[in-house]
Design a protein around this motif. Structure first.
Motif, PDB file in Angstrom:
ATOM      1  N   ARG A  89     -20.602 -20.993  -9.889  1.00  0.00           N
ATOM      2  CA  ARG A  89     -20.202 -21.833 -11.011  1.00  0.00           C
ATOM      3  C   ARG A  89     -19.981 -23.291 -10.672  1.00  0.00           C
ATOM      4  N   MET A 156     -24.439 -13.852 -15.435  1.00  0.00           N
ATOM      5  CA  MET A 156     -23.446 -13.579 -16.483  1.00  0.00           C
ATOM      6  C   MET A 156     -23.486 -14.657 -17.566  1.00  0.00           C
ATOM      7  N   ASP A 157     -23.301 -14.252 -18.809  1.00  0.00           N
ATOM      8  CA  ASP A 157     -23.259 -15.171 -19.941  1.00  0.00           C
ATOM      9  C   ASP A 157     -21.849 -15.747 -20.065  1.00  0.00           C
ATOM     10  N   ARG A 158     -21.680 -17.025 -19.759  1.00  0.00           N
ATOM     11  CA  ARG A 158     -20.360 -17.639 -19.748  1.00  0.00           C
ATOM     12  C   ARG A 158     -19.833 -17.930 -21.146  1.00  0.00           C
ATOM     13  N   SER A 159     -20.699 -17.840 -22.160  1.00  0.00           N
ATOM     14  CA  SER A 159     -20.222 -18.076 -23.531  1.00  0.00           C
ATOM     15  C   SER A 159     -19.185 -17.037 -23.944  1.00  0.00           C
ATOM     16  N   LEU A 160     -19.251 -15.850 -23.365  1.00  0.00           N
ATOM     17  CA  LEU A 160     -18.254 -14.825 -23.673  1.00  0.00           C
ATOM     18  C   LEU A 160     -16.879 -15.227 -23.133  1.00  0.00           C
ATOM     19  N   THR A 179     -14.543 -11.243 -17.668  1.00  0.00           N
ATOM     20  CA  THR A 179     -15.364 -11.543 -16.489  1.00  0.00           C
ATOM     21  C   THR A 179     -15.580 -10.314 -15.623  1.00  0.00           C
TER      22      THR A 179
END
Length: 268
Positions: A89, A156-160, A179
């Motif tokens: 990240r 991983m989709d960080r919008s979640l 996460t």
């Protein structure tokens, strides 16, 4: 999608036979009634499986390997999760060097690691303890845990996570409820691979293990130096059977393909 041709199928078949042939031979020799390694045998017997009960050193070594593998893989995964999140990240000075440092045990021969750890811990008088084995095994298996955890974190989709924060969730709640479940397949696969590597490690461990902390591979290695009977093959057959049982159980509960790939199985 094109199908494999006959040459590819023949190659794959020969490759699979080449890989599993030693396992099959070990399992067959374990059932010999003879007092020496022989194949083919004159019959099948459980003599050497019963003999395991008369050699408690193997049982103690198996429990030591089980404990060591569980501790080292759990610690490695606990360190790999925050490391993977940071590497995936954030961009910071030395990020590439840090990643290379974490992966460096993969490039160093284990015999070199064993000698280095032996010398390092001997200075502090800690050689031969379980603590030494755990620390050294964590260093060896950490790259496996990090690679699979990092693969799950990168995809991983960080919008979640942003949605959870916008709904008022704290950072810890977001990690625990969003996460971690998203990267859990990578974490589980990293733990499983780390455990296998730790349980099977012998080259480095033979330098660090003491009579009270011998692992199963080390105990088997020492046994075959002085004996030629099939007892080791029966122990190997038992370990193979237990491994197959665990794999079948994991496949029924979670999905073996999901564990090996590090991704969730959509059909379960």
């Amino acid at each position: 999608m094109s199908r494999n041709g006959p040459i590819a199928l023949i190659f794959h078949t020969l490759f699979v036979i080449f890989m599993i042939a030693p396992i099959v031979v070990v399992c067959l020799v374990a059932f010999t009634p003879e007092g020496f390694l022989s194949l083919p045998t004159n019959g099948f017997s459980l003599r050497w499986f019963r003999e395991i009960a008369n050699y408690p050193e193997f049982t103690r070594a198996f429990l030591t390997s089980l404990k060591l593998g569980t501790l080292s893989s759990t610690i490695a995964v606990a360190i790999a999760v925050p490391a993977a999140l940071a590497i995936a990240r954030y961009k910071f000075p030395g990020r590439g060097a840090l990643s290379a440092l974490f992966m460096s045990p993969l490039m160093i021969p284990h015999v070199v690691l064993g000698i280095a750890f032996l010398r390092f811990f001997s200075i502090g008088g800690l050689q031969g303890t379980m603590t030494v084995l755990v620390i050294s095994h964590v260093a060896v298996v950490f790259p496996f845990a990090l690679r699979l955890t990092l693969a799950a974190t990168t995809g991983m989709d960080r919008s979640l996570e942003m949605a959870a924060l916008s709904m008022g969730a704290s950072t810890w709640t977001m990690f625990r409820r969003v996460t971690l479940p998203l990267i859990l397949p990578g974490v589980i696969s990293g733990w499983a691979l780390s455990f296998i590597q730790s349980f099977d490690e012998v080259t480095m461990t033979v330098f660090l293990a003491a009579p009270g902390t011998e692992t199963l591979p080390v105990r088997m290695f020492l046994y075959v130096q002085d004996n030629i009977d099939p007892l080791v093959t029966s122990v190997s057959a038992v370990v193979i059977a237990l491994t197959m049982a665990v794999l079948i159980l994991l496949d029924r509960i979670y999905g073996l393909e999901a564990i090996l790939s590090g991704h969730s199985d959509k059909n379960r």
